[in-house]
Design an enzyme around this catalytic site. Structure first.
Site, PDB file in Angstrom:
ATOM      1  N   ASN A   1      20.453  17.000  16.434  1.00 45.55           N
ATOM      2  CA  ASN A   1      20.015  16.870  17.832  1.00 45.55           C
ATOM      3  C   ASN A   1      21.245  16.799  18.732  1.00 45.55           C
ATOM      4  OD1 ASN A   1      20.783  13.984  18.292  1.00 45.55           O
ATOM      5  ND2 ASN A   1      19.410  13.723  16.542  1.00 45.55           N
ATOM      6  N   ARG A   2      21.019  16.697  20.019  1.00 45.71           N
ATOM      7  CA  ARG A   2      22.136  16.863  20.964  1.00 45.71           C
ATOM      8  C   ARG A   2      22.846  15.562  21.333  1.00 45.71           C
ATOM      9  NH1 ARG A   2      18.802  20.823  24.320  1.00 45.71           N
ATOM     10  NH2 ARG A   2      19.039  22.731  23.106  1.00 45.71           N
TER      11      ARG A   2
END
Ligand code: CTP
Length: 405
Positions: free
Chosen positions: A211-212
């Site tokens: 994920n970011r």
């Protein structure tokens, strides 16, 4: 607001080729609104100009012990009394030797003789000088008197040789000074565990689901706790960030590894703050060989990972803080998470907002407290948000009796 605001820092600069890096340290301190005054040795003047420091600090730079005119001759005492903390950046073998042996033959060394404030040194020298027995004995002597030594790094030295003795990175030195100069180290003696960053769940040896999360928020929390004197362990997923100064860091990749590391470190923690964006699912089968393309469509079967926060909550530390990063109906989800896991505090942010969430240097958060209070903080640097979170943690720890065991 930085806890360095208004703190009076006397910064000594001695004659090393790395003296120019002291300007970056000064800038870092000034950016946090510290009041900095620089004392240079004459030798430092061969490497960097006094004007650089006077421009950065908006104060004249002190060099001479007995200036010709317009001074009292008591500058060494005045500066020593004025300072909340003193740092020597860079510190040569010469100033280390003088301090260890109580010598004062110029302004900086006499300031150090008169100084009763907390003090740190960031040595820089060739590796041969660094490993010299007399230098090491002098450093040991200073450490035993409570002087904090910011260890030099291994790297390329002034003459192109590789070795230990390179000045620590300026941002690490700023961090060390901030720890030293904290006006109220209200987490001294406390153990704090922080999780941060994303996790990576392997599909095969070259691909992963992640994920970011940049890790910036969790790292800022770890740094804020360390600045207040806590003994901090940071369990971090993969990020591009430098390990924070004065923090023990465990690097992990997957949710499973984070689970194992958090549970292994849980014992004895006064506060656990879970800022990591942990994958809730991982590929059910992780191929040992690179997956080859075949059909038009590919279905990946995913299985649940452990809910680390839930497990920590089952055997809860005195203070437990969770994060909730949401895109919709966030406040309701966040309130639900707080209640379900009986958290003391949930830090909620709507990651769709400009200036909030993953990757940014700022955040906009709402603090959801156990007693039902909800506080939305104005958009600010993640370091500011982290400090507010640590205000709450420190207050909760002070009222420990009020927290269910
Ligand atoms: N968390 C955790 N372990 C997981 C997932 C989340 O410890 N496997 C922690 C996070 O570090 C954070 C909090 O739980 O402090 C909330 O994480 P978030 O991903 O927002 O929520 P989830 O609990 O996963 O719930 P949902 O997916 O329903 O939003």
């Amino acid at each position: 607001m930085s806890r360095l605001k208004g703190r009076r820092i006397a910064l000594g600069v001695t004659g090393s080729i790395s003296a120019y890096k002291a300007a970056e340290v000064v800038r870092g301190l000034v950016q946090e609104n510290a009041d900095v005054r620089v004392v240079m040795t004459r030798e430092a003047g061969a490497f960097v100009g006094a004007v650089t420091f006077s421009a950065l600090t908006a104060h004249p730079v002190a060099i001479e012990q007995f200036p010709e005119a317009g001074a009292s001759g008591e500058e060494h005492i005045d500066l020593a009394v004025w300072a909340d903390a003193v740092a020597i950046v860079p510190a040569t073998a010469n100033i280390i030797g003088k301090m260890a042996n109580g010598l004062g033959d110029d302004l900086l060394s006499t300031v150090m003789l008169a100084c009763e404030a907390p003090c740190c040194l960031a040595p820089a020298m060739n590796f041969r000088m660094w490993r010299n027995e007399a230098v090491q004995a002098n450093l040991e002597r200073l450490r035993s008197r409570g002087v904090h030594v910011i260890e030099p790094e291994f790297g390329m030295l002034a003459n192109g040789e590789m070795g230990e003795g390179r000045l620590a990175a300026p941002d690490r030195i700023v961090e060390a000074i901030a720890i030293l100069a904290d006006p109220d180290p209200d987490l001294a003696g406390c153990n704090v565990l922080v999780s941060a960053g994303p996790t990576e769940e392997d599909i095969d040896p070259v691909r992963c689901v992640t994920n970011r999360s940049s890790g910036k928020m969790g790292f800022a929390v770890a740094r804020a706790a360390a600045r207040r004197g806590a003994s901090v362990t940071l369990v971090s997923g993969p990020t591009s960030l430098q390990d924070p100064y004065g923090v023990t860091v465990e690097h992990v990749r997957s949710a499973d590894e984070m689970h194992e590391a958090v549970l292994r470190n849980r014992e004895g923690q006064d506060a656990v703050i879970m800022a990591a964006a942990v994958a809730d699912y991982r590929p059910g089968v992780q191929g040992r060989r690179k997956m080859k393309k075949s059909d038009e469509r590919l279905t990946l079967e995913m299985t649940r990972t452990a809910d680390i926060l839930k497990e920590v909550a089952a055997d809860r530390p005195p203070v437990l803080v969770g994060f909730a990063a949401e895109t919709h109906d966030g406040l309701d989800f966040a309130r639900g998470k707080r209640a379900e896991k009986d958290l003391d505090l949930v830090v909620y942010n709507d990651i769709t907002m400009e200036g909030a969430g993953f990757g940014t240097d700022t955040n906009i958060v709402t603090l959801i407290h156990r007693d039902g209070r909800e506080e939305t903080l104005p958009k600010q640097a993640k370091s500011g948000v982290a400090d507010r979170i640590m205000d709450e943690v420190a207050a909760l720890l002070r009222n420990r009796e009020g927290v269910p065991a």
